[in-house]
Write an enzyme that holds these catalytic residues in place. Sequence first.
Site, PDB file in Angstrom:
ATOM      1  N   ARG A 108       3.883  44.533  19.027  1.00 51.64           N
ATOM      2  CA  ARG A 108       3.314  43.450  19.099  1.00 51.64           C
ATOM      3  C   ARG A 108       1.976  43.479  18.848  1.00 51.64           C
ATOM      4  O   ARG A 108       1.075  44.422  19.530  1.00 51.64           O
ATOM      5  CB  ARG A 108       3.210  42.186  19.618  1.00 51.64           C
ATOM      6  CG  ARG A 108       2.687  41.115  19.876  1.00 51.64           C
ATOM      7  CD  ARG A 108       3.491  40.526  20.406  1.00 51.64           C
ATOM      8  NE  ARG A 108       3.659  39.656  22.155  1.00 51.64           N
ATOM      9  CZ  ARG A 108       3.187  39.354  22.894  1.00 51.64           C
ATOM     10  NH1 ARG A 108       3.503  37.812  22.636  1.00 51.64           N
ATOM     11  NH2 ARG A 108       2.478  39.242  24.285  1.00 51.64           N
ATOM     12  N   THR A 112      -3.383  39.466  16.387  1.00 53.08           N
ATOM     13  CA  THR A 112      -2.162  38.627  15.509  1.00 53.08           C
ATOM     14  C   THR A 112      -1.575  37.755  16.220  1.00 53.08           C
ATOM     15  O   THR A 112      -0.746  37.097  15.976  1.00 53.08           O
ATOM     16  CB  THR A 112      -1.985  39.013  13.813  1.00 53.08           C
ATOM     17  OG1 THR A 112      -0.931  39.720  14.617  1.00 53.08           O
ATOM     18  CG2 THR A 112      -3.459  39.824  13.450  1.00 53.08           C
ATOM     19  N   ASP A 204       4.162  41.257  32.091  1.00 50.88           N
ATOM     20  CA  ASP A 204       5.365  42.294  31.275  1.00 50.88           C
ATOM     21  C   ASP A 204       6.248  43.140  31.962  1.00 50.88           C
ATOM     22  O   ASP A 204       6.232  43.803  32.547  1.00 50.88           O
ATOM     23  CB  ASP A 204       3.844  43.214  30.236  1.00 50.88           C
ATOM     24  CG  ASP A 204       4.104  44.199  29.275  1.00 50.88           C
ATOM     25  OD1 ASP A 204       3.607  44.433  28.512  1.00 50.88           O
ATOM     26  OD2 ASP A 204       5.359  44.715  29.087  1.00 50.88           O
ATOM     27  N   ASP A 207       6.440  46.655  31.290  1.00 50.23           N
ATOM     28  CA  ASP A 207       5.268  47.146  31.472  1.00 50.23           C
ATOM     29  C   ASP A 207       5.927  46.902  33.798  1.00 50.23           C
ATOM     30  O   ASP A 207       6.163  48.365  34.501  1.00 50.23           O
ATOM     31  CB  ASP A 207       4.325  46.869  31.719  1.00 50.23           C
ATOM     32  CG  ASP A 207       3.587  48.032  30.772  1.00 50.23           C
ATOM     33  OD1 ASP A 207       3.636  47.903  30.926  1.00 50.23           O
ATOM     34  OD2 ASP A 207       2.004  46.963  30.899  1.00 50.23           O
TER      35      ASP A 207
HETATM   36  N1  URA Z   1       6.382  39.903  26.326  1.00 51.53           N
HETATM   37  C1  URA Z   1       6.467  40.347  27.588  1.00 51.53           C
HETATM   38  O1  URA Z   1       6.745  40.950  28.193  1.00 51.53           O
HETATM   39  N2  URA Z   1       5.678  38.991  28.355  1.00 51.53           N
HETATM   40  C2  URA Z   1       5.783  38.352  28.200  1.00 51.53           C
HETATM   41  O2  URA Z   1       5.625  36.752  29.179  1.00 51.53           O
HETATM   42  C3  URA Z   1       5.596  37.774  26.415  1.00 51.53           C
HETATM   43  C4  URA Z   1       6.377  38.574  26.400  1.00 51.53           C
END
Ligand code: URA
Length: 213
Positions: A108, A112, A204, A207
């Site tokens: 991502r 953007t 995330d 992560d």
């Molecule tokens: N991707 C993620 O890992 N967490 C989010 O909250 C949104 C996209």
Amino acid sequence: MTDPNTHLTVVTHPLVQHKLTLMREASTSTAVFRQLLREISQLLAYEVTRPLTTTTKVIDTPLTQMEAPVLAGKKLALVSILRAGNGLLDGVLELIPSARVGFVGLYRDEETLQPVQYYCKLPENLSQRLVIAVDPMLATGNSSAAAIDLIKAQGATNIRFLCLLAAPEGVARMKEAHPDVPIVTGALDSHLNEKGYIVPGLGDAGDRMFGTK
Ligand code: URA
């Protein structure tokens, strides 16, 4: 709970909800997060594979012969949307070890929020398989919609989308781009924040499962 208008199923089973709460907690370690993700993905897989069809074959039990149900048709295909999709993929594969597996690499663009493709390798004969695309977080829906575009371009017509958490924005985007693709999720959260993270969410997912932050 299935909403017929959005083709959204939220798996409200208490085990899913309990495990999800543990995953959301910021204090949950990487190891425990990973373990919970594996467990929860098997519970979600149970729901997302519900439309699989069966046929029968004759078998001998120790007592008699019977016509017993077995899965019909070609092996289903799982498509992991990298990298976080791999966390869901592992658990689902434990339940369906003969599934074919594909990968779509999208990251991502942080400014953007649009998906950029860097990898795509999909199984053959997608037109004859149920295809389940997996990504833990349905956030903006941009990556998911782009991944489904790629899967459809390979001929798939029977596609479902499996995630752990969904934002209303992502569900709306998917409904607009792919109204024929039902979504199965563990929860529908409140909204996205200005950085595109699901709130309340779990942070995330990549992560947290790989310990990269
Ligand atoms: N991707 C993620 O890992 N967490 C989010 O909250 C949104 C996209």
